[in-house]
Design an enzyme around this catalytic site. Structure first.
Site, mmCIF file in Angstrom:
data_model
loop_
_atom_site.group_PDB
_atom_site.id
_atom_site.type_symbol
_atom_site.label_atom_id
_atom_site.label_comp_id
_atom_site.label_asym_id
_atom_site.label_seq_id
_atom_site.Cartn_x
_atom_site.Cartn_y
_atom_site.Cartn_z
ATOM 1 N N LYS A 83 26.720 -4.845 -3.351
ATOM 2 C CA LYS A 83 28.055 -4.381 -2.829
ATOM 3 C C LYS A 83 27.982 -3.652 -2.235
ATOM 4 O O LYS A 83 29.272 -3.836 -1.381
ATOM 5 C CB LYS A 83 27.912 -3.579 -4.062
ATOM 6 C CG LYS A 83 28.155 -4.258 -5.511
ATOM 7 C CD LYS A 83 28.645 -3.133 -6.598
ATOM 8 C CE LYS A 83 28.736 -3.808 -7.942
ATOM 9 N NZ LYS A 83 28.234 -2.489 -9.097
ATOM 10 N N ARG A 108 0.482 -1.364 0.020
ATOM 11 C CA ARG A 108 0.006 -0.014 -0.065
ATOM 12 C C ARG A 108 0.445 1.335 0.060
ATOM 13 O O ARG A 108 0.753 1.956 -0.488
ATOM 14 C CB ARG A 108 -1.155 0.281 1.706
ATOM 15 C CG ARG A 108 -2.132 -0.556 1.134
ATOM 16 C CD ARG A 108 -2.625 -1.103 2.716
ATOM 17 N NE ARG A 108 -2.030 -1.725 3.376
ATOM 18 C CZ ARG A 108 -1.576 -3.835 2.659
ATOM 19 N NH1 ARG A 108 -2.314 -3.768 2.179
ATOM 20 N NH2 ARG A 108 -0.720 -3.901 3.734
ATOM 21 N N THR A 109 1.762 1.624 1.178
ATOM 22 C CA THR A 109 2.595 2.578 0.943
ATOM 23 C C THR A 109 3.392 2.883 -0.502
ATOM 24 O O THR A 109 3.246 3.922 -0.978
ATOM 25 C CB THR A 109 3.755 2.528 2.519
ATOM 26 O OG1 THR A 109 2.941 1.903 3.367
ATOM 27 C CG2 THR A 109 4.061 3.779 2.565
ATOM 28 N N ARG A 162 11.529 3.664 3.027
ATOM 29 C CA ARG A 162 10.871 3.082 3.789
ATOM 30 C C ARG A 162 12.723 1.580 4.149
ATOM 31 O O ARG A 162 13.267 1.262 3.160
ATOM 32 C CB ARG A 162 9.837 2.021 3.682
ATOM 33 C CG ARG A 162 9.910 0.140 4.349
ATOM 34 C CD ARG A 162 8.704 -0.355 3.850
ATOM 35 N NE ARG A 162 7.688 0.549 4.555
ATOM 36 C CZ ARG A 162 6.168 -0.011 4.843
ATOM 37 N NH1 ARG A 162 6.562 -1.046 4.725
ATOM 38 N NH2 ARG A 162 5.297 1.062 5.368
ATOM 39 N N HIS A 217 6.296 5.784 10.944
ATOM 40 C CA HIS A 217 5.871 5.886 9.378
ATOM 41 C C HIS A 217 4.127 7.188 9.522
ATOM 42 O O HIS A 217 3.574 7.457 9.333
ATOM 43 C CB HIS A 217 4.582 4.649 9.819
ATOM 44 C CG HIS A 217 4.230 4.459 8.619
ATOM 45 N ND1 HIS A 217 4.410 5.303 7.247
ATOM 46 C CD2 HIS A 217 3.461 3.154 8.213
ATOM 47 C CE1 HIS A 217 4.354 4.466 6.248
ATOM 48 N NE2 HIS A 217 3.370 2.680 6.475
#
Lengths: 309, 148
Positions: free
Chosen positions: A85, A55-56, A106, A134
């Site tokens: 890497k 959703r986000t 995120r 959040h």
């Protein structure tokens, strides 16, 4: 309208004043009515998802597309050359910041978004950092509360489920201190709201109480904010014993006030019975949809000095 | 009756007095004072004229740096640091709780980004009733001094 957040970062809900929040909600209401505009024309937004999200990420990307902006980014850091890497987060963010006009991040580690904001001058939005914050979820929650109740101040709000580990309820409780809410915490004892959050609320004069059963508070609240009760945090027999106290059924919803709305950050598992979806109190899908206009508002305020609405 | 000191006097150096009971060992550990070669005298659970019990640390032959004093103040805000020269107190400072500490403590939250990247830790400090609350700048978690 002049943006009070032009060029800023949105890392933690505690960084925003009441006035900042109300400005975001006002602009979100505008974008809900007028979803397609060109506020982000010729702007590039980097969505850097170091851990999965449905959703986000999709609502941020929808927000950008609806405002005529472009998206670059990744949703699986291990598949990027940088991740394989072992590039440091600070180097990766510094480089991506030089490509894009804003970064949405995120990350599984708490504080990652704060660090990102310190290594680049490009505005950074925290889309979830470990168990910490959040803020875009909190803002869309506030928007949904205001939209469904016609006001934000002086509401009775119950937070239900896993209140110990859920970052969503921590941020929301913090934000609600700005709006004189009366809070009801409904959870098993082992998943109660942490002392640090209670201390924060106490120091700001917010009234709250603890409950072990939804039945105790259902007729008292304007908003019932449900969260996922993770079965794996209990032994099986224990879960069977407590689950009826925290699962929302149509019968229970019917005991609430008519104007009460049920919210949930989603995904839900079994804490809300599917039959509740058809009831007028169910607001969680509307709430999820509100993620787009809220994120449109956040991005616009960070990237446009003067906003024409 | 002859007055005797529980802990012997020093000629040149410094004395941290009125350390809250039980905190001296944490200061010794944090500053690695037991690893140096300076003469060190530690008194613990001593009766305090202010009432209750206290700890005391006496260090012969050197003074504390500003950074070391900041570290001490985390564990012992309100303690006094006496600079001693020729058995006389040359200067007396009362340690105040710093508003913040940078680079001195490691965040106890193993998921904090400061434990995964090359980052200088930062904490803001707040006196809450009888204890000090530490707030990590990065993960925003709050800790008591017992967490460190």
């Amino acid at each position: 309208m002049k943006s009070p957040l032009f060029g800023a970062d949105i890392i933690s809900i505690a960084d925003l004043s009441q006035s900042d929040i109300l400005t975001i909600l006002k602009l979100a209401a505008h974008f809900k009515k007028h979803p397609n505009a060109d506020n982000l024309k010729q702007k590039i937004i980097a969505t850097c998802f170091f851990e999965p999200s449905t959703r986000t990420r999709l609502s941020f990307e929808t927000a950008v597309h609806r405002l005529a902006g472009s998206v670059i980014g990744f949703d699986d850091a291990q598949q990027t050359s940088s991740g394989q890497k072992g590039e440091s987060l600070r180097d990766a963010m510094r480089v991506i910041g030089s490509y894009a006009d804003a970064i949405v991040i995120r990350h599984p580690n708490a504080g990652a978004a704060r660090l990102a904001s310190e290594v680049t001058n490009t505005p950074v939005i925290n889309a979830g950092d470990g168990g910490n914050q959040h803020p875009s979820q909190t803002l869309l929650d506030l928007f949904s509360i205001q939209e469904s109740q016609g006001k934000l101040k002086g509401l009775n709000i119950a937070l239900v489920g896993d209140l110990k580990y859920g970052r969503t309820v921590h941020s929301l409780a913090q934000a609600l201190t700005l709006f004189d809410a009366r809070l009801f915490f409904v959870s098993p004892e082992a998943l109660a709201m942490p002392d640090s959050i209670c201390e924060y609320l106490r120091s700001r004069g917010i009234r709250y109480s603890f409950h072990k059963d939804l039945h105790d508070i259902i007729d008292k609240v304007d908003v019932l904010y449900m969260t996922r009760l993770q079965k794996e945090r209990f032994i099986a027999s224990e879960f069977e014993q407590i689950k009826h106290s925290f699962i929302l059924t149509p019968e229970l919803v019917a005991q609430g006030q008519k104007h009460m709305k049920v919210m949930h950050p989603l995904p839900r598992v079994q804490e809300i019975h599917q039959a509740v979806d058809q009831m007028p109190q169910a607001y969680y899908f509307e709430q999820a949809a509100n993620g787009v206009p809220t994120r449109q508002a956040m991005l616009t305020l960070l990237l446009q000095k003067e906003i024409k609405v | 009756m002859k007055k005797t000191l529980s802990v012997s006097a020093i000629e040149n150096g410094c004395v941290i007095d009125h350390i809250p009971e039980g905190q001296a060992s944490k200061i010794l550990h944090a500053l690695k004072l037991t690893e140096g070669d300076c003469q060190l005298t530690v008194g613990m659970h001593l009766k305090s004229k202010r009432g209750g019990r206290k700890d005391i640390i006496k260090l012969e032959g050197r003074q504390f740096t500003q950074d070391e004093l900041k570290t001490i103040s985390i564990y012992a805000a309100g303690a006094t640091v006496n600079e001693i020269k020729n058995f006389e107190v040359l200067k007396k400072n009362v340690l105040a709780l710093p508003e913040s500490v940078t680079g001195l403590l490691r965040c106890p939250n193993s998921n904090c980004i400061s434990n995964h990247e090359c980052v200088t830790s930062k904490f803001t400090l707040e006196q809450q009733h009888q204890h000090v609350q530490f707030h990590c700048h990065y993960c925003e978690s709050g800790f008591s001094h017992l967490a460190f």
